[in-house]
Design a protein around this motif. Structure first.
Motif, PDB file in Angstrom:
ATOM      1  N   ALA A 274       7.787  -5.683  -9.477  1.00 25.69           N
ATOM      2  CA  ALA A 274       7.151  -6.859  -8.772  1.00 25.69           C
ATOM      3  C   ALA A 274       7.974  -6.443  -7.452  1.00 25.69           C
ATOM      4  N   VAL A 275       7.267  -6.771  -6.358  1.00 25.32           N
ATOM      5  CA  VAL A 275       8.063  -6.674  -4.888  1.00 25.32           C
ATOM      6  C   VAL A 275       7.799  -7.599  -4.109  1.00 25.32           C
ATOM      7  N   ARG A 276       8.683  -8.194  -3.461  1.00 21.70           N
ATOM      8  CA  ARG A 276       8.588  -9.306  -2.438  1.00 21.70           C
ATOM      9  C   ARG A 276       8.016  -8.693  -1.274  1.00 21.70           C
ATOM     10  N   SER A 277       6.578  -8.414  -1.241  1.00 20.88           N
ATOM     11  CA  SER A 277       5.875  -7.858  -0.285  1.00 20.88           C
ATOM     12  C   SER A 277       4.418  -8.131   0.033  1.00 20.88           C
ATOM     13  N   CYS A 278       3.558  -7.690   0.611  1.00 22.35           N
ATOM     14  CA  CYS A 278       2.181  -7.771   0.569  1.00 22.35           C
ATOM     15  C   CYS A 278       1.390  -6.443   1.526  1.00 22.35           C
ATOM     16  N   THR A 279       0.514  -6.101   1.016  1.00 18.66           N
ATOM     17  CA  THR A 279      -0.484  -4.975   1.508  1.00 18.66           C
ATOM     18  C   THR A 279      -0.738  -4.938   2.977  1.00 18.66           C
ATOM     19  N   GLU A 280      -0.785  -6.212   3.571  1.00 12.20           N
ATOM     20  CA  GLU A 280      -0.902  -6.478   4.991  1.00 12.20           C
ATOM     21  C   GLU A 280       0.217  -5.956   5.761  1.00 12.20           C
ATOM     22  N   VAL A 281       1.454  -5.925   5.143  1.00  8.35           N
ATOM     23  CA  VAL A 281       2.668  -5.490   5.808  1.00  8.35           C
ATOM     24  C   VAL A 281       2.952  -4.093   5.644  1.00  8.35           C
ATOM     25  N   GLU A 282       2.792  -3.718   4.408  1.00  8.20           N
ATOM     26  CA  GLU A 282       3.347  -2.279   4.035  1.00  8.20           C
ATOM     27  C   GLU A 282       2.387  -1.695   2.941  1.00  8.20           C
ATOM     28  N   ALA A 283       1.128  -1.693   2.929  1.00  5.99           N
ATOM     29  CA  ALA A 283       0.214  -0.956   1.825  1.00  5.99           C
ATOM     30  C   ALA A 283       0.676   0.320   1.524  1.00  5.99           C
ATOM     31  N   GLU A 284       1.131   1.328   2.536  1.00  4.55           N
ATOM     32  CA  GLU A 284       1.374   2.594   2.124  1.00  4.55           C
ATOM     33  C   GLU A 284       2.432   2.885   1.228  1.00  4.55           C
ATOM     34  N   TYR A 285       3.468   1.981   1.748  1.00  5.59           N
ATOM     35  CA  TYR A 285       4.907   2.073   0.950  1.00  5.59           C
ATOM     36  C   TYR A 285       4.660   1.210  -0.623  1.00  5.59           C
ATOM     37  N   LEU A 286       3.863   0.473  -0.727  1.00  6.01           N
ATOM     38  CA  LEU A 286       3.653  -0.142  -2.146  1.00  6.01           C
ATOM     39  C   LEU A 286       2.989   0.910  -2.955  1.00  6.01           C
ATOM     40  N   GLN A 287       2.031   1.702  -2.469  1.00  2.78           N
ATOM     41  CA  GLN A 287       1.366   2.916  -3.023  1.00  2.78           C
ATOM     42  C   GLN A 287       2.473   3.787  -3.531  1.00  2.78           C
ATOM     43  N   LEU A 288       3.409   4.073  -2.550  1.00  3.34           N
ATOM     44  CA  LEU A 288       4.387   5.066  -2.732  1.00  3.34           C
ATOM     45  C   LEU A 288       5.257   5.000  -3.665  1.00  3.34           C
ATOM     46  N   LEU A 289       5.679   3.594  -3.927  1.00  2.00           N
ATOM     47  CA  LEU A 289       6.500   2.973  -5.253  1.00  2.00           C
ATOM     48  C   LEU A 289       5.937   3.444  -6.345  1.00  2.00           C
ATOM     49  N   GLU A 290       4.780   3.293  -6.530  1.00  2.42           N
ATOM     50  CA  GLU A 290       3.989   3.448  -7.876  1.00  2.42           C
ATOM     51  C   GLU A 290       4.205   4.961  -7.948  1.00  2.42           C
TER      52      GLU A 290
ATOM     53  N   ALA B 296       9.891  -7.429 -16.473  1.00  2.56           N
ATOM     54  CA  ALA B 296       9.463  -7.062 -14.808  1.00  2.56           C
ATOM     55  C   ALA B 296      10.666  -7.099 -14.142  1.00  2.56           C
ATOM     56  N   PHE B 297      11.006  -5.902 -13.289  1.00  2.00           N
ATOM     57  CA  PHE B 297      11.961  -5.856 -12.456  1.00  2.00           C
ATOM     58  C   PHE B 297      11.299  -6.544 -11.027  1.00  2.00           C
ATOM     59  N   PHE B 298      12.267  -7.205 -10.420  1.00  7.47           N
ATOM     60  CA  PHE B 298      11.834  -7.882  -9.229  1.00  7.47           C
ATOM     61  C   PHE B 298      12.577  -7.452  -8.031  1.00  7.47           C
ATOM     62  N   SER B 299      12.030  -6.680  -6.934  1.00  5.94           N
ATOM     63  CA  SER B 299      12.896  -6.316  -6.014  1.00  5.94           C
ATOM     64  C   SER B 299      12.777  -7.102  -4.963  1.00  5.94           C
ATOM     65  N   THR B 300      14.009  -7.657  -4.487  1.00  4.60           N
ATOM     66  CA  THR B 300      14.017  -8.575  -3.386  1.00  4.60           C
ATOM     67  C   THR B 300      13.949  -7.683  -1.878  1.00  4.60           C
ATOM     68  N   PHE B 301      14.350  -6.405  -2.154  1.00  2.29           N
ATOM     69  CA  PHE B 301      13.896  -5.650  -0.904  1.00  2.29           C
ATOM     70  C   PHE B 301      12.552  -5.452  -0.500  1.00  2.29           C
ATOM     71  N   LYS B 302      12.095  -4.935   0.872  1.00  3.22           N
ATOM     72  CA  LYS B 302      11.055  -4.762   1.038  1.00  3.22           C
ATOM     73  C   LYS B 302      10.630  -3.230   0.333  1.00  3.22           C
ATOM     74  N   ALA B 303       9.359  -2.813   0.222  1.00  2.82           N
ATOM     75  CA  ALA B 303       8.770  -1.609  -0.312  1.00  2.82           C
ATOM     76  C   ALA B 303       9.401  -0.540   0.335  1.00  2.82           C
ATOM     77  N   SER B 304       9.389  -0.587   1.803  1.00  2.00           N
ATOM     78  CA  SER B 304       9.576   0.490   2.635  1.00  2.00           C
ATOM     79  C   SER B 304      11.213   0.956   2.446  1.00  2.00           C
ATOM     80  N   SER B 305      11.870  -0.090   2.388  1.00  4.25           N
ATOM     81  CA  SER B 305      13.462   0.069   2.404  1.00  4.25           C
ATOM     82  C   SER B 305      13.700   0.662   0.870  1.00  4.25           C
ATOM     83  N   PHE B 306      13.115   0.239   0.007  1.00  2.00           N
ATOM     84  CA  PHE B 306      13.214   0.456  -1.368  1.00  2.00           C
ATOM     85  C   PHE B 306      12.851   1.952  -1.559  1.00  2.00           C
ATOM     86  N   SER B 307      11.682   2.364  -0.913  1.00  2.00           N
ATOM     87  CA  SER B 307      11.254   3.772  -0.933  1.00  2.00           C
ATOM     88  C   SER B 307      12.317   4.842  -0.712  1.00  2.00           C
ATOM     89  N   PHE B 308      13.192   4.255   0.224  1.00  2.00           N
ATOM     90  CA  PHE B 308      14.238   5.278   0.827  1.00  2.00           C
ATOM     91  C   PHE B 308      14.925   5.832  -0.255  1.00  2.00           C
TER      92      PHE B 308
END
Length: 470
Positions: A225-241, A141-153
């Motif tokens: 795994a991402v340090r995040s939750c869908t309430e904060v950035e659902a669309e970016y978590l989907q984008l990472l997938e 499991a790769f664990f990103s301590t960055f938020k999904a939006s920043s990681f998607s950049f």
């Protein structure tokens, strides 16, 4: 099977973060969450880093073993330096080289430890780890301590493995929205940030670029795994997938409980800070902390200090003199502001300070951990990003109206004491603006501070680990 409930097996999970406290602490928080569910955790790092971690709560010590691997020495690394906070930022490339030298001892540990390892949770820096784990039949499991939006950049892993391809050819490219983010978004670098981050796509003393490390780390994982939750950035978590073709699992925001942060009790640290805070009215103190990783240049520290002075507002500044640097607070600053300012040079219990009602705003470098801590207690942010993902985080937080950035020169990142003082006044003295930002920050604290919601994410992550192990 009884009443349709499957017997839960206890897993042995190895955790291996990068040697920066902004990574080690979230990895430890995640470890504690999994240990509290009865899983056995081997937390691997270097000896001095393990000694400096917050104390593990007594009820979890039977489940968490700290595994020290000595850091290979390197001429360019100062003696006893084992983390990014122990050295100036130009030396960190040599720390990566030394970290790569942990490959052999880590492989040996994975192969010989008992019980056998089921999963390894690793960081961006261990690009060499997936093939080793694969060979030993360990899930990854790769664990990103960055938020999904920043990681998607950073785009698809294959692009990163090519050192960012043409995207990273010049800084101007990084100031434009990414073509792979298919919805309107504020995620761009300012020009001065883009110039600074460009080095991440170039080979350093370790022989590879940071981007290549990230690309291989993602490409080789079974689960992200991402340090995040869908309430904060659902669309970016989907984008990472979509970008990576891997299951992406938010583990929640892992907020630190004020009891858990440890330290400060024995030497009266918290009591003396609390006594000072108690002298101030609710919501009037500016808490200032710029993280442990990056040393801002002298001219920016000077302007920041003189801006705080000019604002006439009470402030508590957790000031850590950067390792290997010669940055100082301006002459006479502490004396002149003594009646309303406190410069705290020892370790500061940040979550406790932020939870105190006297604090009205948090002036931060916008690292993801600090943003989470500030908003956990509903404190609006004044942001002055310096490195890596901080600028991207700041853009998103500004768009959510939970904070705003101090105005800066786009070319060189400089700012003035006036822009610092104006930002503080806008947030704490302008009633209309202040009310909006406080309201939005409070909403965010309802998400981050919601223990049931956050622990539900860890439950889901645990289910993924259990399922992947069958």
């Amino acid at each position: 099977v009884f009443w349709g409930v499957m017997e839960k097996e206890s897993l042995h999970i190895v955790v291996f973060p990068w040697l920066a406290f902004g990574h080690m602490i979230p990895f430890l928080e995640l470890s504690k969450c999994l240990a509290s569910k009865g899983h056995r955790i081997s937390y691997v790092s270097t000896p001095r880093n393990l000694q400096r971690l917050p104390k593990i709560p007594q009820n979890l010590t039977p489940f968490i073993s700290l595994i020290p691997l000595p850091l290979p020495s390197h001429d360019e690394i100062p003696p006893n330096a084992e983390s990014t906070m122990d050295m100036s930022s130009d030396k960190v490339q040599f720390l990566k080289k030394a970290y790569d030298g942990l490959q052999q001892p880590l492989s040996q540990f994975l192969e010989t430890t008992s019980p056998v390892v089921d999963w390894i949770i690793y960081d961006f820096s261990s690009h060499w780890l997936p093939p080793i784990a694969e060979k030993l039949g360990i899930r990854k499991a790769f664990f990103s301590t960055f938020k999904a939006s920043s990681f998607s950049f950073f785009g698809p892993a294959l692009n990163m493995m090519d050192d960012g391809g043409t995207t990273w050819a010049n800084p101007e490219n990084l100031t434009k929205p990414r073509e792979w983010i298919p919805f309107p978004n504020p995620i761009v670098y300012k020009l001065h940030e883009a110039k600074a981050i460009l080095g991440g796509a170039q080979k350093n003393a370790s022989g590879v670029s940071d981007l290549l490390r990230i690309g291989h780390s993602i490409n080789g994982c079974d689960l992200m795994a991402v340090r995040s939750c869908t309430e904060v950035e659902a669309e970016y978590l989907q984008l990472l997938e979509k970008l990576h073709g891997k299951p992406v699992v938010p583990v929640g925001l892992l907020p630190i409980s004020t009891q858990d942060e440890g330290g400060g009790e024995e030497d009266g640290t918290w009591q003396s800070i609390k006594d000072w805070l108690d002298k101030h009215r609710n919501g009037t103190v500016v808490y200032v902390a710029l993280g442990s990783e990056v040393a801002p240049p002298q001219d920016q520290i000077t302007e920041l200090a003189l801006g705080l002075e000019m604002s006439q507002m009470p402030f508590l500044w957790a000031w850590r003199k950067p390792a290997g640097g010669s940055v100082e607070l301006p002459d006479g600053f502490e004396e002149r502001t003594r009646d309303r300012g406190l410069v705290w040079t020892k370790w500061a219990p940040q979550p406790r300070i932020l939870s105190d009602n006297s604090v009205g705003a948090f002036l931060t470098h916008s690292g993801w951990s600090s943003i989470i801590e500030g908003l956990q207690f509903g404190r609006p942010l004044i942001m002055v990003p310096f490195a890596v993902d901080q600028g991207l985080n700041a853009r998103v937080m500004a768009a959510k109206k939970v904070g705003f950035e101090i105005a800066r020169n786009d070319e060189d990142g400089s700012f003035t004491r006036t822009s610092v003082a104006e930002s503080l006044k806008m947030l704490l003295q302008d009633e209309i603006t202040g009310t909006i930002y406080r309201r939005e920050a409070k909403k965010m604290s309802g998400i981050i501070g919601n223990k049931n919601l956050q622990s539900h994410y860890v439950d889901e992550f645990e289910q993924h680990l259990q399922a992947g192990n069958r």
